[in-house]
Design an enzyme around this catalytic site. Structure first.
Site, PDB file in Angstrom:
ATOM      1  CG  ASP A  32     -37.631  49.564 131.421  1.00  0.00           C
ATOM      2  OD1 ASP A  32     -36.574  50.061 131.863  1.00  0.00           O
ATOM      3  OD2 ASP A  32     -37.791  49.253 130.225  1.00  0.00           O
TER       4      ASP A  32
ATOM      5  CG  HIS B 160     -40.203  45.318 133.527  1.00  0.00           C
ATOM      6  ND1 HIS B 160     -39.506  44.334 132.845  1.00  0.00           N
ATOM      7  CD2 HIS B 160     -40.634  46.210 132.595  1.00  0.00           C
ATOM      8  CE1 HIS B 160     -39.519  44.624 131.546  1.00  0.00           C
ATOM      9  NE2 HIS B 160     -40.196  45.741 131.366  1.00  0.00           N
TER      10      HIS B 160
END
Length: 278
Positions: free
Chosen positions: A98, A243
């Protein structure tokens, strides 16, 4: 928005939405059913088997299948919950990243994936993607799936419907320009879903995807902790949250170099959902 302002804003939102960030919309998603796969699955079966760990506290209720039937031509059925798990044969898992793409961290993650011939999903933010379109082009060339993670990474539950639409549409436009096609997947920032996000995503042809295992790399807990979270949470159909931007992601870069070969040696097939026909 300048990068330092962006990071400050996200830290503040994370502080106010810690439960959402850690568990993926806690009130909506965490409902133990007792029928989940063992959290560490067969991860200890590999040739470099490690000591079994306590199942991750961030495993969520599984939702079987994906790619729902269309309610009408060109429009997806509106879901009431995001997809937390994918179907597939054997030990299939999905790695997701992400907040990127980030020029400092994303290339290293892509290099590791390429070295092991593994595909992953990248849920990108429009304001990052528009500055680094070359990384989305690389993702397309290497077979990765790019999803929509809004433009500025806001807490959707604090926005009106028109604002949410703008966040999603602008990001899809950039993805189409850089990646070559509009995204078929959407992930709400902080795992904070609302009805408008589900409805608008379906209108735009995007399925909502959450995750099964949170690596907690967003808290920068240390490389070994991230590795332990992923390996102990491994199991058929698991979707892992990592992430590649939004802060210092050097731990995430180091972690995938360690856990990816371990998962492969343990018999897991790291892949992405098939492209839906439109």
């Amino acid at each position: 928005m300048q990068k330092d302002q962006l990071l400050t804003r996200r830290r503040a939102l994370l502080a106010g939405a810690a439960a959402l960030g850690a568990a993926g919309a806690a009130g909506l998603l965490i409902e133990g059913t007792g029928d989940e796969e063992p959290a560490h699955g067969a991860a200890a079966a590999g040739p470099q088997a490690r000591q079994a760990l306590t199942p991750s506290a961030y495993r969520l209720q599984p939702l079987a299948g994906y790619g729902s039937p269309r309610a009408e031509p060109g429009r997806l059925k509106v879901r009431r919950e995001p997809i937390l798990r994918v179907s597939g044969r054997g030990r299939t898992m999905v790695l997701t990243y992400d907040d990127g793409p980030d020029p400092h961290y994303t290339p290293h993650i892509l290099d590791t994936l390429a070295a092991h011939d593994v595909r992953a999903m990248f849920f990108v933010c429009g304001e990052m993607a528009v500055e680094h379109k070359e990384l989305l082009a690389r993702m397309a060339d290497e077979g990765h799936v790019v999803g929509n993670h809004t433009w500025t990474h806001p807490l959707l539950t604090q926005l009106g419907r028109a604002e949410i639409r703008d966040e999603m549409e602008r990001t899809s436009d950039v993805i189409e320009d850089a990646y070559g096609e509009r995204p078929q997947w959407f992930r709400a920032p902080y795992g904070a879903w609302n009805r408008a996000a589900f409805q608008l995503g379906a209108e735009m042809g995007m399925e909502p995807m959450a995750w099964t295992v949170d690596s907690t790399d967003w808290m920068t807990p240390g490389t070994s902790t991230i590795v332990d979270r992923v390996e102990s949470g491994a199991g058929p159909g698991v979707v892992v949250l990592d992430h590649d931007a939004g802060g210092d992601r050097s731990q995430s870069v180091r972690a995938i170099r360690e856990y990816l070969p371990y998962l492969i040696d343990s018999g897991y097939h790291l892949t992405v959902p098939p492209r839906r026909r439109t």
